[in-house]
Motif scaffolding. Structure first.
Motif: not given
Ligand SMILES: Cc1cc2nc3c(=O)[nH]c(=O)nc-3n(C[C@H](O)[C@H](O)[C@H](O)COP(=O)(O)O)c2cc1C
Length: 403
Positions: A114-116, A143-145, A192-194
């Motif tokens: 997932c994007p982080v 990849l996250s924005t 697209l994250t909403i």
């Molecule tokens: C530290 C962190 C940063 C994150 N950054 C983003 C992000 O930049 N964009 C996004 O759409 N989701 C982001 N997420 C959410 C993740 O994409 C995902 O939905 C979520 O982490 C899934 O749950 P899990 O951590 O329990 O596996 C982030 C999550 C964490 C923990």
């Protein structure tokens, strides 16, 4: 590292530990002092404990946090106990195959990264290390924005197309600029994250930041993330609270990438996503980081799968920590499952090698579940293999609920 020891002692004496343990399995807090090689780690909960020792407290807080009292965060884990597997016997499972193809993204496993945001906060190898691990194990990466590394470098490290996650800015021309850069770099889809139109209240993060005595301005220079290079971000918001469903059509006017909507939690919205032309959806509550008191995402999946009715692929994330969790979602209609924190625990603990270990552990657990249930391929895992018991099964010792 005296301040690390003090921090762990603080955690041990703190209600926060109970908070963490409430959605993890019990692992001794200082396990990282004994486990120095990723191959010794036997599950992702141990990787979390090691990462907690190595990542600075404020950054670990950013990683671990939910919102308000972290209830949605815990609901993500608790939700899995409602669903039980119904294994079938005497099926030839001698040639198991975990591979998937979702919207053209070919992967050796249905577990997507997932994007982080800001991998650089967890390990110097950052997104490059994660992308190399994803390449080594054949996993698809989003990849996250907010990536700490330019998208072009991440695509090069992955050696295959990735997907780009978009936080739309409140200036459409900036959103378009990001989309075009991602597409030119080799992204084949945009998520697209909403689910964050209006900010959030990350209390656990704030509590752990208070324990961190380092001077943040040494590293946090106020510089914009690489995707914003060439754009003047002064006064530009990273979310557009005015967005409505026509955003899908608007995006399709300016990009040929597939468009997925990330952050769907109810069936009616899943139906609207299909109606408005989305190519896929991600069932997600942002890992419990958006709204407090939502259902666990696995509990949202039945009504969403019903509304989508096979018309577009469904990806789901939120609290997946075991291969059996992944299996349940696949049986309930997901085409792939996203993990967020677990691979970052691997990154924080051991860099690329830790991410690879996390992927190996989860794939092995999934493989065992698939073979043990009489389902050798991802396509063979259907709704007959999971039952909704209608109640959550409490697990744990001494009256503590552990998942
Ligand atoms: C530290 C962190 C940063 C994150 N950054 C983003 C992000 O930049 N964009 C996004 O759409 N989701 C982001 N997420 C959410 C993740 O994409 C995902 O939905 C979520 O982490 C899934 O749950 P899990 O951590 O329990 O596996 C982030 C999550 C964490 C923990």
């Amino acid at each position: 590292m005296p301040h690390r020891r003090d921090f762990l002692k603080f955690l041990a004496a703190s209600p926060l530990l109970t908070e963490f343990s409430a959605f993890a399995q019990e692992v001794e807090a200082t396990i990282g002092e004994r486990l120095t090689n990723p191959s010794e780690v036997i599950n992702v909960f141990e990787m979390e404990a090691i990462a907690r020792e190595k990542i600075p407290p404020a950054h670990f807080g950013y990683l671990a946090t939910g919102v308000d009292g972290d209830i949605t965060l815990r609901a993500n884990r608790a939700g899995f106990t409602r669903f039980q597997i119904r294994p079938r016997r005497l099926v030839d499972v001698s040639q198991p195959d975990l591979s998937v193809n979702v919207l053209g993204a070919e992967a050796r496993s249905p577990i997507f990264l997932c994007p982080v945001g800001s991998h650089g906060a967890f390990h110097p190898e950052a997104e490059r290390g994660v992308a190399r691990a994803a390449a080594a194990k054949g996993h698809h990466m989003i990849l996250s924005t907010q990536s700490s590394t330019p998208i072009e470098a991440v695509v090069a490290a992955r050696g295959a197309p990735i997907w780009f996650q978009l936080y739309p800015t409140d200036r459409w021309e900036y959103t378009v600029a990001m989309l075009q850069r991602a597409e030119a770099a080799g992204s084949t889809a945009v998520c697209l994250t909403i689910d964050l139109p209006a900010g959030r209240n990350t209390e656990t993060s704030q509590v752990l930041t208070r324990q961190d005595t380092r001077t943040c301005s040494n590293c946090h220079t106020g510089q914009a993330k690489p995707i914003f290079e060439g754009l003047n971000m002064r006064g530009v918001g990273l979310n557009d609270p005015s967005l409505t469903w026509n955003v899908i059509a608007r995006m399709k006017e300016v990009t040929d990438m597939k468009v997925l909507i990330k952050g769907i939690e109810v069936g009616a919205d899943a139906a609207l996503a299909v109606q408005n032309g989305a190519d896929g959806i991600v069932v997600s509550n942002h890992g419990g980081r958006a709204i407090e008191s939502d259902r666990g995402t696995i509990e949202c999946l039945p009504e969403i799968a019903n509304a989508v009715n096979g018309r577009i692929p469904i990806i789901i994330d939120g609290g997946f920590r075991r291969g059996s969790d992944v299996y349940k979602a696949l049986a309930m209609g997901a085409s792939a499952v996203g993990i967020g924190r677990p691979y970052i625990w691997g990154l924080g603990a051991f860099g690329q090698a830790g991410v690879e270990r996390v992927l190996d552990l989860l794939n092995r657990e999934l493989l065992i579940t698939m073979q043990g249930s009489g389902t050798p391929t991802i396509d063979s895992i259907g709704p007959d293999y999971v039952l909704d018991a209608g109640y959550r099964v409490p697990r744990g010792r001494l009256g503590r609920e552990l998942f």
